[in-house]
Scaffold this active site. Structure first.
Site, PDB file in Angstrom:
ATOM      1  N   GLU A   1      34.666  58.436 -57.053  1.00 45.15           N
ATOM      2  CA  GLU A   1      33.993  59.450 -56.241  1.00 45.15           C
ATOM      3  C   GLU A   1      34.413  60.861 -56.614  1.00 45.15           C
ATOM      4  OE1 GLU A   1      33.236  60.860 -51.631  1.00 45.15           O
ATOM      5  OE2 GLU A   1      34.652  59.229 -52.014  1.00 45.15           O
TER       6      GLU A   1
ATOM      7  N   ASP B   1      36.485  54.241 -54.637  1.00 52.83           N
ATOM      8  CA  ASP B   1      36.503  55.277 -53.606  1.00 52.83           C
ATOM      9  C   ASP B   1      37.947  55.347 -53.106  1.00 52.83           C
ATOM     10  OD1 ASP B   1      36.217  56.999 -51.485  1.00 52.83           O
ATOM     11  OD2 ASP B   1      34.345  56.112 -50.784  1.00 52.83           O
TER      12      ASP B   1
ATOM     13  N   ILE C   1      39.492  57.162 -50.807  1.00 55.29           N
ATOM     14  CA  ILE C   1      39.553  57.109 -49.342  1.00 55.29           C
ATOM     15  C   ILE C   1      38.120  57.126 -48.828  1.00 55.29           C
ATOM     16  CG2 ILE C   1      40.342  58.169 -47.195  1.00 55.29           C
ATOM     17  CD1 ILE C   1      42.587  59.510 -48.705  1.00 55.29           C
ATOM     18  N   ASP C   2      37.630  55.972 -48.453  1.00 53.23           N
ATOM     19  CA  ASP C   2      36.309  55.902 -47.830  1.00 53.23           C
ATOM     20  C   ASP C   2      36.510  56.194 -46.349  1.00 53.23           C
ATOM     21  OD1 ASP C   2      33.550  55.466 -47.740  1.00 53.23           O
ATOM     22  OD2 ASP C   2      33.875  53.468 -46.919  1.00 53.23           O
TER      23      ASP C   2
ATOM     24  N   THR D   1      36.926  59.893 -45.489  1.00 53.89           N
ATOM     25  CA  THR D   1      37.804  61.067 -45.568  1.00 53.89           C
ATOM     26  C   THR D   1      37.750  61.895 -44.295  1.00 53.89           C
ATOM     27  OG1 THR D   1      37.613  61.186 -47.973  1.00 53.89           O
ATOM     28  CG2 THR D   1      38.303  63.178 -46.849  1.00 53.89           C
TER      29      THR D   1
ATOM     30  N   ASP E   1      30.851  53.792 -52.386  1.00 55.37           N
ATOM     31  CA  ASP E   1      30.973  53.424 -50.977  1.00 55.37           C
ATOM     32  C   ASP E   1      30.779  51.924 -50.752  1.00 55.37           C
ATOM     33  OD1 ASP E   1      31.183  56.151 -49.983  1.00 55.37           O
ATOM     34  OD2 ASP E   1      29.043  56.345 -50.347  1.00 55.37           O
TER      35      ASP E   1
END
Length: 301
Positions: free
Chosen positions: A97, A117, A119-120, A122, A246
């Site tokens: 990402e 990702d 930190i999905d 954030t 995601d």
């Protein structure tokens, strides 16, 4: 790139990716085990970084909108994951990402490709909400073979390997099997886009879901939404505007738990790069939910 719309035992033909077959990597089981073990260890290490930073003051920047956030931790975790995987598997490709946000081309080829990702969720991370996840998927010849989603705050580690079931903290999980929208709990998300026309369609879709189902929830993490379906904590999930990072890992986890994955526009196979997805605990529920949502158009990844 199209992936399976159905991973249930009743319609095994749907499990195949277009132009692919079940012989993919059939002689490379040891490689998949190695890839999986390395990724699991890295996910746990990344979790330590995220957990340590969770309650600390964060340096926050924005990307496309004022609600599309990124922190130093997002960037550091992605850099750690990609550099470590690249060191172990130098011929592999990567979609991350933050890398894409920084200008790197988002391209899915037949080469083994890690889809990350860091930190999905954030926005949740910034506000101290524990619904966050590290998401790591691996596609080979455009077929998803490994999915790992780790919430280090709530200590829930979801994982799946193609054809081997889905797990949460080493316990096998399955979807609820709910078949009726009127009895279903649905996940959907608002996303970071603030285009009034797109939001109006999203609000309309959510209204239809609320009026025809048990309820709707927005956790703020597509990866955790799909893992929630896999565990039977909710019955379906639909969203427009998400990205490949995601959903890649979550697709395989939900699929291996018996879920249905479809394109909410066509009811057919999902294109990972199309930025839309519908995931449900049964085909009947998926079709009913599809009929309640108005399609939206987003540029492909």
């Amino acid at each position: 790139m199209s992936v399976a719309v159905d991973c249930s035992s009743e319609e095994t033909a749907d499990i195949l990716v277009e132009s692919q077959n079940s012989s993919l990597l059939e002689n490379e089981t040891e490689d998949i085990e190695e890839f999986f073990n390395v990724a699991m260890e890295l996910a746990k290490n990344a979790g330590k970084v995220v957990r340590s930073a969770f309650s600390e003051k964060k340096n926050i920047n924005t990307k496309l909108t004022g609600q599309d956030l990124v922190t130093e931790t997002d960037q550091a975790v992605e850099k750690m994951l990609i550099s470590s995987l690249k060191e172990r598997f130098p011929t592999h490709s990567f979609i991350g990402e933050e890398s894409v946000s920084a200008g790197k081309k988002c391209e899915l080829t037949d080469n083994p490709t890690w889809i990350i990702d860091p930190i999905d969720g954030t926005n949740n991370f910034v506000h101290g909400n524990p619904c966050i996840a590290i998401s790591i998927g691996l596609a080979v010849k455009k077929e998803l073979l490994i999915g790992i989603v780790y919430n280090p705050i709530q200590e829930r580690l979801y994982s799946a390997k193609k054809g081997q079931g889905a797990y949460c903290n080493n316990e096998e999980v399955t979807v609820s099997g709910q078949t009726e929208l009127e009895n279903a709990l649905i996940y959907s998300e608002f996303g970071a886009h603030r285009d009034p026309e797109k939001l109006e369609i999203k609000f309309g879709n959510m209204y239809n879901i609320i009026m025809n189902g048990h309820g709707i929830r927005a956790q703020g993490s597509a990866a955790l939404d799909m893992c929630g379906i896999a565990c039977g904590e909710a019955d379906a999930y639909v969203e427009y505007g998400i990205h490949v990072w995601d959903i890649a890992a979550g697709i395989l986890i939900a699929c291996e738990a018996g879920g249905i994955i479809m394109d909410p526009d066509t009811g057919g196979k999902v294109d990972l790069m199309s930025r839309r997805i519908l995931c449900a605990s049964s085909r009947s529920l998926a079709n009913q939910l599809k009929n309640q949502v108005t399609p939206q158009s987003f540029p492909s990844d």
